[in-house]
Design a protein around this motif. Structure first.
Motif, mmCIF file in Angstrom:
data_model
loop_
_atom_site.group_PDB
_atom_site.id
_atom_site.type_symbol
_atom_site.label_atom_id
_atom_site.label_comp_id
_atom_site.label_asym_id
_atom_site.label_seq_id
_atom_site.Cartn_x
_atom_site.Cartn_y
_atom_site.Cartn_z
ATOM 1 N N PHE A 1 10.013 -1.109 -12.125
ATOM 2 C CA PHE A 1 9.620 -2.462 -12.514
ATOM 3 C C PHE A 1 8.134 -2.628 -12.776
ATOM 4 N N ILE A 2 7.343 -1.572 -12.635
ATOM 5 C CA ILE A 2 5.896 -1.701 -12.867
ATOM 6 C C ILE A 2 5.308 -0.300 -12.995
ATOM 7 N N ASN A 3 4.114 -0.189 -13.624
ATOM 8 C CA ASN A 3 3.424 1.097 -13.591
ATOM 9 C C ASN A 3 2.918 1.320 -12.168
ATOM 10 N N GLU A 4 3.374 2.405 -11.549
ATOM 11 C CA GLU A 4 3.126 2.626 -10.131
ATOM 12 C C GLU A 4 1.657 2.883 -9.815
ATOM 13 N N ASP A 5 0.834 3.155 -10.835
ATOM 14 C CA ASP A 5 -0.580 3.436 -10.561
ATOM 15 C C ASP A 5 -1.429 2.171 -10.486
ATOM 16 N N THR A 6 -0.832 1.015 -10.751
ATOM 17 C CA THR A 6 -1.633 -0.208 -10.736
ATOM 18 C C THR A 6 -2.035 -0.552 -9.301
ATOM 19 N N TYR B 1 -2.643 -1.997 -5.613
ATOM 20 C CA TYR B 1 -1.601 -2.319 -4.640
ATOM 21 C C TYR B 1 -1.373 -3.817 -4.441
ATOM 22 N N GLY B 2 -2.401 -4.608 -4.763
ATOM 23 C CA GLY B 2 -2.205 -6.057 -4.695
ATOM 24 C C GLY B 2 -1.249 -6.531 -5.779
ATOM 25 N N ARG B 3 -1.297 -5.859 -6.930
ATOM 26 C CA ARG B 3 -0.392 -6.194 -8.025
ATOM 27 C C ARG B 3 1.026 -5.668 -7.744
ATOM 28 N N LEU B 4 1.094 -4.465 -7.203
ATOM 29 C CA LEU B 4 2.407 -3.920 -6.819
ATOM 30 C C LEU B 4 3.139 -4.866 -5.874
ATOM 31 N N GLY B 5 2.413 -5.368 -4.892
ATOM 32 C CA GLY B 5 3.042 -6.207 -3.880
ATOM 33 C C GLY B 5 3.559 -7.508 -4.453
ATOM 34 N N GLU B 6 2.764 -8.143 -5.314
ATOM 35 C CA GLU B 6 3.206 -9.401 -5.903
ATOM 36 C C GLU B 6 4.437 -9.191 -6.782
ATOM 37 N N TRP B 7 4.449 -8.106 -7.537
ATOM 38 C CA TRP B 7 5.610 -7.838 -8.391
ATOM 39 C C TRP B 7 6.857 -7.612 -7.548
ATOM 40 N N ALA B 8 6.700 -6.786 -6.506
ATOM 41 C CA ALA B 8 7.864 -6.471 -5.673
ATOM 42 C C ALA B 8 8.402 -7.731 -5.002
ATOM 43 N N PRO C 1 0.822 -1.225 0.000
ATOM 44 C CA PRO C 1 0.000 0.000 0.000
ATOM 45 C C PRO C 1 0.850 1.267 0.000
ATOM 46 N N ALA C 2 1.902 1.272 -0.823
ATOM 47 C CA ALA C 2 2.850 2.387 -0.793
ATOM 48 C C ALA C 2 2.311 3.621 -1.499
ATOM 49 N N THR C 3 1.341 3.421 -2.387
ATOM 50 C CA THR C 3 0.877 4.557 -3.198
ATOM 51 C C THR C 3 -0.438 5.125 -2.678
#
Lengths: 477, 477
Positions: free
Chosen positions: A305-310, A312-319, A285-287
C-alpha cells in the motif's frame, strides 16, 4: 457560562498583573516568553508541571529547518527556501497553510541562528544513514520523505533535520538550554500553576486568566495578551475519541502529562475556530534498520500500500488511516537482519503460501503480491509504488517471514496535529477569520505547518517559529 | 468582538420577540418549529431563502427508520431497535455517539408515525432491486450496506429506507408536507431573512439573534432559546479547504445555496465545540444498475479495495479518502450492460494487459488482480473483500472495459457530516461539555448520527428526530 471562560465582573482583584501571560513552557512557550520579554513586555509564564520542558523535552529534539542554514552549509549541502517550500507544501498533508509555510521557509535560516544563540549546540557533521534522530551526535539528518517518491520529483532533496549535539534524544538538551534562556530573561516563570479559565469581556476581549496553584485560585491580568502554548491532546481520551479515534487505538502515545488539550478547550470556549482536529502523527518504525526497507509492507488483504522506503511517520499514517492499522512487513531470508532487529518475527513460512496461511491472509493474496513485486524487482524497478532502486530486490530466498506492524503491536500515536486556528502572528481566530482580541497561540495547541503525513522536526520547528512571532506580536512589537 | 456574536448592550431595541427562534427551515428546522410551537412556545422561524425546504427538499427524501415501523410491518419485514442499533454503531463511522444512537433507534417507530401524521404519504410496498431511492413509488428500500460484508455478520439485515410515495425524488414532497404543517402550526415563518449574529451575554447566555431582511438589520429576542438548523458547509469552499479538502475535489456537490456553514460559524463564535468536521458523505454511483456490481473496482495501483456490492456512499468514501479519488470499475463483456448504463467506457482492451496499458496502470497490476479474483470467482467466492456470491463471477469474456470513477468524473460530495457538538436534547455544548445557555442545534449544522461511511436517510432522519427534541427542549418541555 462555560467553566472555561470567566466574566470580568466576577473578578474582585487581580493577584498578578503582566503585559503578556504565556500558558505552557514547551518550545513554543519558551520562544514566546523570550521574544515578549526581550521586547520589553512584562511577561509571566504559567507551567502546570514542576518545571519547564513539556513534551518538547521528551522528543528527539529534531528541528525541521532549511533554505541554507549555517549547519547545512557547514555540512556541504545546498538548499533554498523555495525547494523547502515545495517539499513541505507537498508533504504536509491535504491543505497546509501556504502563508505560514512561506514565512517559515523564508525565516528558517534565521531561526536556526536564533536557536544557536540561545545556547543550543549543534555539531557540524551529518549522518545520512537513518531518518530522524541519529544514533550519533551528528547535527544534520534527513527527517522526512525528501528522497522518496513522490517528493523526490517535486523538490530537490536536502537534509533538514537539525539535531542538538548529544548522543541519544536531543529534546532534553534543547529544552534545557531554552529554559535556561527563559530563566536568564526578564520573564517570570510560575511552575505548578495550571490555567483554568480565560477572563473574557462581553465584547470578546481576553484580558487575563484564572489559574490554580496547589489548589488555590489566582487571577492574573494580561494587559496585552494571553498566549496559549499548552500542547496537543493525545492524552485526552475523550477528545481523541471525538476527533481522532484512530489514534486512540495505538498502543503507545508519547507525550508529557500536559497534552490533554487544555489550551485548545480554553480557546474554543472563548469563540476560537479549530482546524484539522482529526490529524495525528502516527509512527511505524518497522523499517529500522534500513535494510528492512527491502521488505514489503502488506495490509490485511495481502496487498502492498505504500513505498516502504518513505518516512516512518508517513508509513504509520497510511497503515492506520487507510488500512485500518493492519499491516505486516514481509521479508525473505536475505533481508532478515536478526542481530540488528529488536523484535521477533510474527510468522515464518518456507513458501509465500505458507507465510500467507500462517498470517491468516486471503489465499493467494500474498503470493500474487510477491509475484508481481518480484517480477519488477528483477529489474530493480517498482512501477507500482516507486520504491527507490537501492531498496528493491526480489524476495525469493526462503524462509519468508513477517513482522507484525499492527496497531496493537507497533504503531504509536506521536501527537495530535490539529488545534486552534491562528494567523501567522499567532492571533487566535474566530470562525469569521477575525482575531479574538488579546488571545494568541502557538505550538501544538494550534494547527501547525503539518496537517498530515508528518516529517520529523516540524512540530518543534513551527512551535519555535510561531511562538516567537506570537511573543513579539503580543508584546506589541 | 466577533462579527458573529453581539454584546446585548449594543442592542437598542428588539424588533421581534419570541420564545423560540429557529434558524433555517429544512427538515430539522421544520421539526423543531412544529414541536416548539405545539408545546405552546411562541416560535419564529428565520429562513434565508424565499421559502422553506432547504437541502432536504433537494434530496431523495429517504428517511432511515426501523425497529419495526408500521411500514416495515406492512411490508412483512421484521426488525428491532437492537438490530438497527448494532448495524448503525458499526456502519456510522469511527466513533458514533452511542447515547444519541440508542435514543434514535428506540424512537424510530414513533418518528415514522409522526412523519406520517404530518401528512407525508408512504406506499406500503417494498422495492429491493436497488439501494436508496427506488425508480418506483414503493415505500421501503435498503438504503445502506445492511446485506453486505461486514455488516451482514454484525446485525440482522432489514430494509430501513422509508421513501415518500412519489415516483422520482421524494425530498420535495416530504418538505412540501412538512412546510405545510409548519404553516398550519402557530409558528411564524420569516422568509428572505438571514441570521447574521447571535446576541450573547458576557455570562454566555444566548438571548437572541440579529438578522438581515432585504438589507435591513433586525434584532430578534429569543426568550427561551435559539435553534440553529442551517445545514452543513459543503458549498463553503474556504471551510471545505480547511476541514474537508478531499470533498472539494469532487466535481458535483449537491446542496441548497444555504449550505455554507453559517450556523456552524455562529455557534463556534459563541464558544461551541465542533465534531468530525473532516467527515463528508461521498457517493460513487458506479455500480448502478446492480449488474455492474459483478465488476471490480480498482485503484491507481490496479488493486481492488472494497467489496463492490457495498452501498455507494461507502464506495465513494473509500475511493476518495483512502485511494486518492482514483478508481475504475472493470468489467468483462458479460457484465457490461450498455443499454442500462448512462456512461461510456473510459477504456477497452481485448486482454486484461491491454486494458491495463490503456488505463496507464502499472504493468501486470490489473492482470494480477484479475487472476486472483477469477481464481476464487470460479467457486463464487471472494475471500479478499467478501462480495456476496450473487455478484461474484469470473471476469473472463473479452473485450474488457473500464468505467472512470475518479473524482473529476464520477465522485460527488453529497454533504458534510460534521458540525456543532450537541447533546441528545439539542443543547449546543462548549468544549467542557456544558450547554451554552439558550443555544440549540439540529440537522447538518450539528454532528449527527453518521460520522462516516454513510447510509442514505440518516441525515433526514436525525434532522427530524433531534430537531423535534431540540424544539421541545427549547420550548421548556
Amino acid at each position: 457560562m462555560s467553566k472555561l471562560t470567566r466574566d470580568p465582573k466576577t473578578i474582585t482583584r487581580w493577584d498578578t498583573e503582566a503585559d503578556v501571560v504565556v500558558v505552557g513552557l514547551g518550545i513554543a512557550g519558551a520562544a514566546a516568553a523570550l521574544e515578549a520579554s526581550r521586547a520589553g513586555a512584562e511577561t509571566v509564564v504559567l507551567e502546570r508541571a514542576g518545571g519547564g520542558g513539556g513534551t518538547s523535552s521528551m522528543s528527539g529534539g529534531v528541528l525541521y529547518l532549511g533554505g541554507g542554514t549555517a549547519l547545512q552549509k557547514a555540512c556541504g549541502f545546498e538548499d533554498s527556501a523555495e525547494e523547502m517550500f515545495k517539499y513541505l507544501m507537498a508533504a504536509c498533508g491535504p491543505s497546509p497553510d501556504e502563508a505560514k509555510m512561506r514565512l517559515y521557509c523564508d525565516g528558517s535560516v534565521e531561526l536556526y541562528d536564533w536557536i544557536v544563540a540561545q545556547g543550543v549546540p549543534f555539531k557540524e557533521t551529518h549522518y545520512l544513514g537513518c531518518s530522524g534522530e541519529p544514533p550519533t551526535d551528528d547535527g544534520l539528518v534527513f527527517s522526512g520523505s525528501e528522497r522518496h517518491h513522490p517528493f523526490c520529483d517535486i523538490a530537490v532533496p536536502a537534509p533538514r533535520g537539525h539535531v542538538p549535539k548529544i548522543e541519544h534524544q536531543g529534546g532534553p538538551l534543547l529544552m534545557q538550554k531554552l529554559c535556561e534562556a527563559v530563566d536568564a530573561s526578564p520573564a517570570e516563570v510560575h511552575t505548578n500553576t495550571r490555567c483554568t479559565a480565560l477572563v473574557q469581556e462581553a465584547d470578546g476581549h481576553v484580558i487575563g486568566v484564572l489559574a490554580e496553584h496547589f489548589g488555590q485560585e489566582t487571577a492574573i491580568r494580561a494587559r496585552r495578551g494571553v498566549i496559549l502554548t499548552t500542547g496537543g491532546f493525545v492524552l485526552n481520551d475523550e477528545m481523541m475519541r471525538q476527533h481522532a479515534p484512530g489514534g486512540l487505538k495505538c498502543s503507545v502515545r508519547v507525550a508529557a502529562e500536559g497534552d490533554d488539550g487544555s489550551g485548545i478547550r480554553l480557546g474554543v470556549a472563548a469563540g476560537a475556530a479549530t482546524l484539522h482536529m482529526d490529524a495525528v502523527s502516527i509512527s511505524l518504525p518497522a523499517t529500522q534498520p534500513w535494510g528492512l526497507k527491502r521488505g514489503i509492507l502488506v495490509n490485511a488483504q495481502g496487498q502492498r500500500f505504500i513505498n516502504e522506503d518513505t518516512y516512518y511517520g508517513r508509513l504509520g499514517e497510511w497503515a492506520l488511516f487507510h488500512h485500518e492499522g493492519r499491516a505486516w512487513l514481509v521479508v525473505d531470508d536475505e533481508v532478515f537482519e536478526k542481530p540488528d532487529y529488536p523484535r521477533e518475527l510474527a510468522a515464518v513460512g518456507e513458501t509465500p503460501a505458507e507465510l500467507e496461511a500462517e498470517l491468516g491472509l486471503p489465499p493467494g493474496s500474498l503470493e500474487a503480491t510477491l509475484a508481481l513485486y518480484n517480477r519488477h524487482a528483477e529489474k530493480r524497478e517498482d512501477p507500482v509504488f516507486h520504491k527507490l532502486p537501492e531498496y528493491v530486490k526480489p524476495l525469493t530466498k526462503p524462509p519468508f517471514g513477517a513482522f507484525d506492524c499492527t496497531v496493537e503491536d507497533s504503531l504509536y500515536a506521536a501527537f495530535t496535529l490539529g488545534g486552534l486556528h491562528t494567523d501567522p502572528d499567532g492571533h487566535v481566530l474566530d470562525p469569521a477569520g477575525d482575531p479574538i482580541p488579546g488571545l494568541f497561540g502557538a505550538g501544538r495547541a494550534t494547527s501547525g505547518l503539518s496537517v498530515g503525513s508528518y516529517s520529523s522536526g516540524l512540530s518543534l520547528g513551527d512551535g519555535a517559529f510561531f511562538g516567537r512571532r506570537a511573543g513579539r506580536c503580543a508584546a506589541g512589537r
